[in-house]
Scaffold this active site. Structure first.
Site, PDB file in Angstrom:
ATOM      1  N   CYS A  45      67.770  34.038  20.249  1.00 51.13           N
ATOM      2  CA  CYS A  45      66.338  33.677  19.322  1.00 51.13           C
ATOM      3  C   CYS A  45      66.928  33.558  17.877  1.00 51.13           C
ATOM      4  CB  CYS A  45      65.363  34.804  19.663  1.00 51.13           C
ATOM      5  SG  CYS A  45      63.979  34.609  18.840  1.00 51.13           S
ATOM      6  N   SER A  47      65.825  34.969  15.649  1.00 47.07           N
ATOM      7  CA  SER A  47      65.816  36.314  15.097  1.00 47.07           C
ATOM      8  C   SER A  47      67.281  36.994  15.034  1.00 47.07           C
ATOM      9  CB  SER A  47      64.736  37.437  15.563  1.00 47.07           C
ATOM     10  OG  SER A  47      63.551  36.782  15.410  1.00 47.07           O
ATOM     11  N   HIS A  50      69.124  35.609  12.527  1.00 51.65           N
ATOM     12  CA  HIS A  50      69.157  36.316  11.326  1.00 51.65           C
ATOM     13  C   HIS A  50      69.757  37.595  11.066  1.00 51.65           C
ATOM     14  CE1 HIS A  50      65.710  33.572  10.394  1.00 51.65           C
ATOM     15  NE2 HIS A  50      64.794  34.213  11.150  1.00 51.65           N
ATOM     16  N   HIS A  66      67.575  40.493  21.904  1.00 50.28           N
ATOM     17  CA  HIS A  66      66.246  41.265  21.999  1.00 50.28           C
ATOM     18  C   HIS A  66      65.357  40.631  23.231  1.00 50.28           C
ATOM     19  CE1 HIS A  66      65.321  38.319  19.136  1.00 50.28           C
ATOM     20  NE2 HIS A  66      64.178  38.207  19.683  1.00 50.28           N
ATOM     21  N   CYS A 173      60.142  37.045  24.523  1.00 44.95           N
ATOM     22  CA  CYS A 173      60.069  36.803  22.819  1.00 44.95           C
ATOM     23  C   CYS A 173      59.325  35.685  22.640  1.00 44.95           C
ATOM     24  CB  CYS A 173      61.065  37.241  22.237  1.00 44.95           C
ATOM     25  SG  CYS A 173      61.067  36.931  20.281  1.00 44.95           S
TER      26      CYS A 173
HETATM   27  N1  APR Z   1      62.732  21.983   7.730  1.00 44.92           N
HETATM   28  C1  APR Z   1      62.277  21.799   8.871  1.00 44.92           C
HETATM   29  N2  APR Z   1      63.022  22.443  10.013  1.00 44.92           N
HETATM   30  C2  APR Z   1      64.017  23.113   9.768  1.00 44.92           C
HETATM   31  C3  APR Z   1      64.267  23.614   8.490  1.00 44.92           C
HETATM   32  C4  APR Z   1      63.857  22.876   7.539  1.00 44.92           C
HETATM   33  N3  APR Z   1      64.138  22.985   6.316  1.00 44.92           N
HETATM   34  N4  APR Z   1      65.325  24.483   8.659  1.00 44.92           N
HETATM   35  C5  APR Z   1      65.863  24.634   9.892  1.00 44.92           C
HETATM   36  N5  APR Z   1      64.793  23.940  10.584  1.00 44.92           N
HETATM   37  C6  APR Z   1      64.681  23.902  12.263  1.00 44.92           C
HETATM   38  C7  APR Z   1      65.973  23.729  12.867  1.00 44.92           C
HETATM   39  O1  APR Z   1      66.553  22.617  12.930  1.00 44.92           O
HETATM   40  C8  APR Z   1      65.333  24.317  14.302  1.00 44.92           C
HETATM   41  O2  APR Z   1      65.274  23.323  15.049  1.00 44.92           O
HETATM   42  O3  APR Z   1      64.080  25.075  12.506  1.00 44.92           O
HETATM   43  C9  APR Z   1      64.350  25.102  14.067  1.00 44.92           C
HETATM   44  C10 APR Z   1      64.457  26.866  14.160  1.00 44.92           C
HETATM   45  O4  APR Z   1      64.648  27.143  15.570  1.00 44.92           O
HETATM   46  P1  APR Z   1      65.503  27.945  15.957  1.00 44.92           P
HETATM   47  O5  APR Z   1      66.743  28.204  15.186  1.00 44.92           O
HETATM   48  O6  APR Z   1      65.787  27.726  17.653  1.00 44.92           O
HETATM   49  O7  APR Z   1      64.652  29.401  15.938  1.00 44.92           O
HETATM   50  P2  APR Z   1      63.610  29.992  16.824  1.00 44.92           P
HETATM   51  O8  APR Z   1      64.162  30.901  17.857  1.00 44.92           O
HETATM   52  O9  APR Z   1      62.555  28.955  17.318  1.00 44.92           O
HETATM   53  O10 APR Z   1      62.789  31.119  15.726  1.00 44.92           O
HETATM   54  C11 APR Z   1      62.118  30.378  14.572  1.00 44.92           C
HETATM   55  O11 APR Z   1      60.526  32.176  14.245  1.00 44.92           O
HETATM   56  O12 APR Z   1      60.187  34.228  15.531  1.00 44.92           O
HETATM   57  C12 APR Z   1      60.670  33.635  14.369  1.00 44.92           C
HETATM   58  O13 APR Z   1      62.509  34.866  13.717  1.00 44.92           O
HETATM   59  C13 APR Z   1      62.243  33.541  13.934  1.00 44.92           C
HETATM   60  O14 APR Z   1      62.276  33.058  12.120  1.00 44.92           O
HETATM   61  C14 APR Z   1      62.726  32.640  13.373  1.00 44.92           C
HETATM   62  C15 APR Z   1      61.539  31.476  13.767  1.00 44.92           C
HETATM   63 ZN    ZN Z   2      62.707  36.658  19.373  1.00 44.27          ZN
END
Ligand code: APR
Ligand code: ZN
Length: 373
Positions: A45, A47, A50, A66, A173
């Protein structure tokens, strides 16, 4: 059997930021109020990313992860809600049923959570993991990148015996976080226009929720166009790449909709995209939901005069669901074909291919990659 004994198994250890390896670890038996789980699957995920990048102040070394599904191996004294052999999900937000948030009809951010801030320990302040004689911390009281984990009972929930364990980890999650933000928190209305910033695993679950709620237009925003075909298949009607636009993305959304979006979701965790989501909403009745976890020291700065026009800014965690009460029903809904989480799982890899899985995640080639134990 293994009851009452320390188990030696394989686990991923993040030694410091950007440094992870699979190691042999010792997993102590569960203490009172705790559950030891044999993991079957775990999602990767945002998170967790991060955590791995060191964006949250956490104690290292730690075992990340998680979003897990597993089978209860043994339980500590006083545990009554699960028993050995039960299929369970781990919960990044527990439900203690005693704190203010749990007792309030609307609250779900349980006082016993370990996300903000992260201690990396069990509830009693100690850890159940060690490696080469060194103490290893937990993450978010869950830690799922391991063959066995120990979790407080309040961060575990029993699910339907028929649940396919290689997939349902997402319902721990990503699915409630995204789908719940749309259907339960925002209560997206039929015929509405939604805009979703971030089309990763959680953002895709938001899209599922918007679609299920009858949204007629769903605008997806991502800087990685590899996500667009998957997003369209889930119901996104228009895809925008902010890097290729001549104007700020919120201006483009305003032009496309004429009046702004009814609902905007930020599912990335950046303050700039939170502002873009906020500015994409209708001035009078737009609702902006913040799902992404921003860096802990960051500040969100809004034009104060513009809030009086009536729009809503709302944070939402785990879809506003009280986790132990509501998450098993989502598994049942999946088994009854009321929610289809399968399209969110673009990759499944054995746990020993962790580095390959992380590479797929980091190069943006996945929606969700699931590790299988
Ligand atoms: N503008 C648009 N899209 C973006 C940008 C940006 N500046 N930066 C990153 N992205 C896109 C990425 O390309 C990716 O497709 O955001 C998406 C993030 O997805 P994941 O990395 O798969 O993360 P995810 O598990 O979906 O979680 C996203 O939600 O629950 C919270 O902590 C988690 O902060 C995290 C967020
Ligand atoms: Zn999560």
């Amino acid at each position: 059997g293994t009851a009452g004994k320390t188990i030696t198994c394989q686990a991923a250890i993040a030694w410091e930021k950007n440094s992870i390896s699979i190691e042999e670890v010792q997993v102590e038996p569960p203490k009172a109020g705790e559950v030891r789980i044999k993991m079957v699957s775990s999602g990767i995920c945002g998170s967790d990313d991060h955590v791995l990048k060191g964006e949250l102040p956490m104690n290292f070394p730690l075992i990340p992860g998680h979003e897990g599904a597993g089978i209860v191996e043994t339980v500590g004294d006083g545990v009554s809600s699960v028993k050995p052999g039960d299929k369970v999900l781990t919960l990044i937000v527990p439900q203690c049923r005693e704190c203010d948030a749990c007792l309030h009809s609307k609250g779900n951010f349980c006082d016993k959570q370990d996300v903000l801030p992260c201690s990396g320990t069990m509830l009693d302040g100690t850890c159940r993991f060690s490696c080469k004689g060194q103490k290893v911390y937990h993450s978010f009281r869950t830690s799922t990148f391991t063959e066995y984990t120990v979790v407080p009972e309040i961060a575990v929930v029993k699910i339907d015996d028929a649940a396919p364990m290689d997939k349902v980890c997402l319902i721990g999650c990503g699915v409630p976080t995204g789908y719940g933000a749309a259907v339960n928190s925002a209560k997206v209305t039929p015929g509405s226009t939604c805009v979703v910033f971030g089309l990763g695993g959680v953002g895709s679950a938001v899209v599922l929720g918007c679609k299920a709620s009858g949204a007629s237009r769903i605008i997806g925003v991502d800087i990685n166009e590899k996500k667009f075909p998957w997003a369209r298949a889930l119901g996104v009607t228009d895809c925008l790449n902010p890097k290729k636009l001549k104007k700020p993305v919120h201006e483009v959304v305003m032009e496309m909709t004429g009046v702004g979006a009814d609902f905007a979701f930020e599912v990335i965790g950046h303050t700039e995209t939170m502002l873009a989501a906020w500015n994409s909403c209708n001035y009078s009745y737009g609702v902006c939901l913040i799902i992404g976890l921003a860096p802990l020291d960051s500040q969100l700065c809004l034009e104060a005069s513009k809030i009086v026009s009536g729009k809503t800014l709302k944070g939402v965690c785990l879809g506003d669901y009280k986790t132990r009460d509501c998450i098993p029903q989502l598994v049942t809904d999946y088994l009854q074909n009321k929610i289809n989480i399968d399209p969110l799982i673009t990759h499944q890899l054995p746990f020993d291919k962790l580095h390959k899985a992380l590479e797929l995640y980091h190069t943006g080639k996945t929606v969700r990659c699931v590790l299988l134990f």
